[in-house]
Write an enzyme that holds these catalytic residues in place. Structure first.
Site, PDB file in Angstrom:
ATOM      1  N   ASP A 105      -3.953  -1.259  -1.530  1.00 57.65           N
ATOM      2  CA  ASP A 105      -5.094  -1.564  -0.647  1.00 57.65           C
ATOM      3  C   ASP A 105      -6.408  -0.961  -1.159  1.00 57.65           C
ATOM      4  OD1 ASP A 105      -4.167   0.980  -0.033  1.00 57.65           O
ATOM      5  OD2 ASP A 105      -4.128   0.715   2.137  1.00 57.65           O
ATOM      6  N   SER A 129       0.807  -1.237   0.000  1.00 59.64           N
ATOM      7  CA  SER A 129       0.000   0.000   0.000  1.00 59.64           C
ATOM      8  C   SER A 129       0.832   1.275   0.000  1.00 59.64           C
ATOM      9  CB  SER A 129      -0.939  -0.026   1.194  1.00 59.64           C
ATOM     10  OG  SER A 129      -1.667  -1.214   1.168  1.00 59.64           O
ATOM     11  N   ARG A 138       7.618   6.441  -3.949  1.00 65.23           N
ATOM     12  CA  ARG A 138       8.201   6.964  -2.711  1.00 65.23           C
ATOM     13  C   ARG A 138       7.505   6.302  -1.541  1.00 65.23           C
ATOM     14  NH1 ARG A 138       4.396   9.932  -4.581  1.00 65.23           N
ATOM     15  NH2 ARG A 138       5.700  10.560  -6.314  1.00 65.23           N
TER      16      ARG A 138
HETATM   17  C1  BGC Z   1      -0.272   5.225   0.295  1.00 66.53           C
HETATM   18  C2  BGC Z   1      -1.334   4.554  -0.537  1.00 66.53           C
HETATM   19  C3  BGC Z   1      -2.321   3.830   0.355  1.00 66.53           C
HETATM   20  C4  BGC Z   1      -2.834   4.743   1.447  1.00 66.53           C
HETATM   21  C5  BGC Z   1      -3.757   4.024   2.403  1.00 66.53           C
HETATM   22  C6  BGC Z   1      -0.909   6.074   1.366  1.00 66.53           C
HETATM   23  O1  BGC Z   1       0.089   6.604   2.194  1.00 66.53           O
HETATM   24  O2  BGC Z   1       0.559   6.009  -0.509  1.00 66.53           O
HETATM   25  O3  BGC Z   1      -0.763   3.652  -1.453  1.00 66.53           O
HETATM   26  O4  BGC Z   1      -3.394   3.386  -0.433  1.00 66.53           O
HETATM   27  O5  BGC Z   1      -1.762   5.286   2.173  1.00 66.53           O
HETATM   28  O6  BGC Z   1      -3.138   2.930   2.987  1.00 66.53           O
END
Ligand code: BGC
Length: 499
Positions: free
Chosen positions: A211, A158, A173
């Protein structure tokens, strides 16, 4: 005082009668900083919708709008056994999901492993070894003495990743406080696969999944009105189903313009250039002190990781400014520790049912060693409400922006994450904000039977990831291999699995 622009969701009928003038004016100043009126919500949403579109262009924008190569919804007839690995911020979860012959039904077994805090700032090797160790433990525990062939895996990772293929992902990142050297800018799949191979694990990475995409797909499995998957948790983000013809940055691939493609927006990055969000001095400090300053501007104002920290910074500021108004002669050393308060702390304050805020008083005494006086408790409660309400109202802008961009007026959103599931009034405050932004009639905005309903999602990182792995294998079988790096080896793994 700035008004909320419409009726407020329920809040304790606290009396400010005993609050001295200096604290009252501090509360008013905080209201000016944190209340986001209707007009501002609308302005943010309009700009947000434009930025979503821009992210899909060849030039790109601040919001990554990552194509995920998840190209369609499940129809309920998916079958098979899949592993799902969820590398969240707090826990690591391994699931074995069996999609059964019964339409839309599944069985799941799962184990959770604590994600050690040090891992988040450790080395890439430590991370992949830990993840592979957890998978190994899971397989050993649940399949002791069995001869396994190949288990297809949906890996919920995620973080923002550029995916030229579904079984590949270059980390753009780290977010959510992760800061592991040597992973950004690289494909995360090879080192992960190497750690599996080193342990001789019979696992085939089939899909790397965000996610939000998992949430979208898992929710759509049981509700065909689902159009968006959202996470309101440690981080914040959403995914929705786009059509390939509306993704100019994929035009070179000559895909059928009507084909669906899930887009992982990564809209936590919205407004990194600070054009429209009403940032307070506290948001600016959060950003400056974070491992990735200048990134995730929207997320840093609304996600669970930051809510307690915003609150802590405000209290510390009130204590240390020259006309120090709170916690006079108290030892505030514990309050000085960065990230010592989490969103659960704020939630507990907002949930204090007592008129005299005795639970909040205890919380301050026990957690921080601070004896807060009654007027200070009133300020504390109001501050928690302001931060929690701002988070919910700004969160609604992301959902409204997708709705505006797509011209969708009535649909369901599947939502998950600790803030959505546990933070008091979050759902109602969000629904109220959607109503203000989208000019729904007075009777709407209650969270139920609204044109856009944000509903608790099915398990996206488990069942969703398994479903996406199943959909990917189905595409390989059908010879529809766009965005699949290694269809041959997936096919081989499938044959092994069926033996
Ligand atoms: C991430 C996402 C993720 C979200 C919720 C963010 O910091 O970059 O990829 O979907 O958090 O978990």
């Amino acid at each position: 005082m700035v008004g909320l622009g419409a009726k407020k969701p329920p809040s304790r009928k606290g009396s400010m009668a005993d609050v001295p003038q200096d604290l009252l004016s501090q509360i008013e100043r905080l209201e000016e900083l944190f209340v986001v009126p209707t007009e501002k919500l609308k302005e943010i949403t309009d700009h947000f919708a434009k930025e979503l579109t821009k992210g899909l262009t060849v030039e790109g924008g601040t919001i990554p709008m990552n194509p995920t190569w998840c190209m369609g919804f499940p129809d309920g007839n998916e079958t098979g056994t899949f592993l799902a690995l969820d590398m969240g911020g707090t826990n690591l979860r391994v699931c074995e999901v069996t999609l059964t012959e019964e339409k839309g039904e599944f069985d799941i077994i799962q184990s959770k492993y604590k994600m050690p805090e040090e891992l988040k700032t450790g080395t890439a090797d430590e991370l992949w070894n830990y993840v592979a160790d957890c998978l190994e433990q899971f397989v050993e525990y649940h399949h002791e003495n069995e001869k396994l062939d190949q288990l297809p895996l949906g890996f919920t990772f995620s973080y923002p990743a550029t995916q030229d293929y579904i079984d590949h992902g270059v980390l753009q990142r780290w977010t959510k406080g992760f800061d592991i050297d040597g992973v950004e800018g690289k494909d995360v799949v090879p080192p992960f696969e190497a750690a599996l191979a080193a342990r001789g694990l019979p696992i085939k990475l089939t899909a790397l999944v965000n996610d939000t995409t998992g949430t979208l797909i898992a929710s759509a499995y049981t509700d065909t009105a689902m159009k968006v998957g959202c996470i309101f948790g440690t981080g914040c983000n959403a995914a929705y189903m786009e059509n390939c013809g509306s993704i100019p940055k994929l035009a070179h691939m000559n895909l059928d313009p009507n084909l669906p493609m899930a887009i992982n927006c990564e809209y936590g990055a919205f407004d990194n250039e600070h054009v429209v969000l009403p940032r307070t001095p506290f948001d600016i400090i959060i950003d400056k002190e974070s491992p990735r300053p200048g990134q995730q501007a929207f997320e840093k104002m609304i996600a669970g990781l930051y809510l307690g920290e915003i609150f802590r910074l405000v209290l510390l500021d009130l204590h240390t400014q020259t006309e120090c108004t709170i916690f006079v002669d108290q030892d505030v050393s514990k309050l000085k520790k960065a990230y010592s308060l989490d969103a659960g702390f704020l939630a507990a304050i907002e949930e204090d049912p007592f008129e005299n805020l005795s639970e909040t008083e205890d919380l301050f005494k026990n957690t921080l060693g601070i004896l807060a006086k009654k007027p200070e408790l009133e300020l504390i409660r109001r501050l928690a409400e302001l931060i929690g309400t701002r988070a919910a109202r700004l969160s609604a802008c992301g959902v409204a922006a997708i709705a505006k961009k797509k011209g969708w007026e009535e649909f369901h959103v599947g939502a998950d994450g600790s803030v959505f599931n546990k933070y008091p009034h979050f759902k109602l405050r969000g629904a109220q904000a959607l109503k203000e932004i989208l000019d729904w009639p007075e009777s709407k905005g209650k969270g139920k039977n609204d044109p856009i309903e944000i509903l608790p999602a099915e398990d996206g990182s488990g069942v969703g990831a398994a479903l996406i792995a199943a959909l990917t294998l189905k595409r390989v079988q059908d010879g529809n291999v766009a965005g699949i790096r290694d269809p041959e080896s997936l096919l081989k793994a499938m044959k092994l699995q069926k033996k």
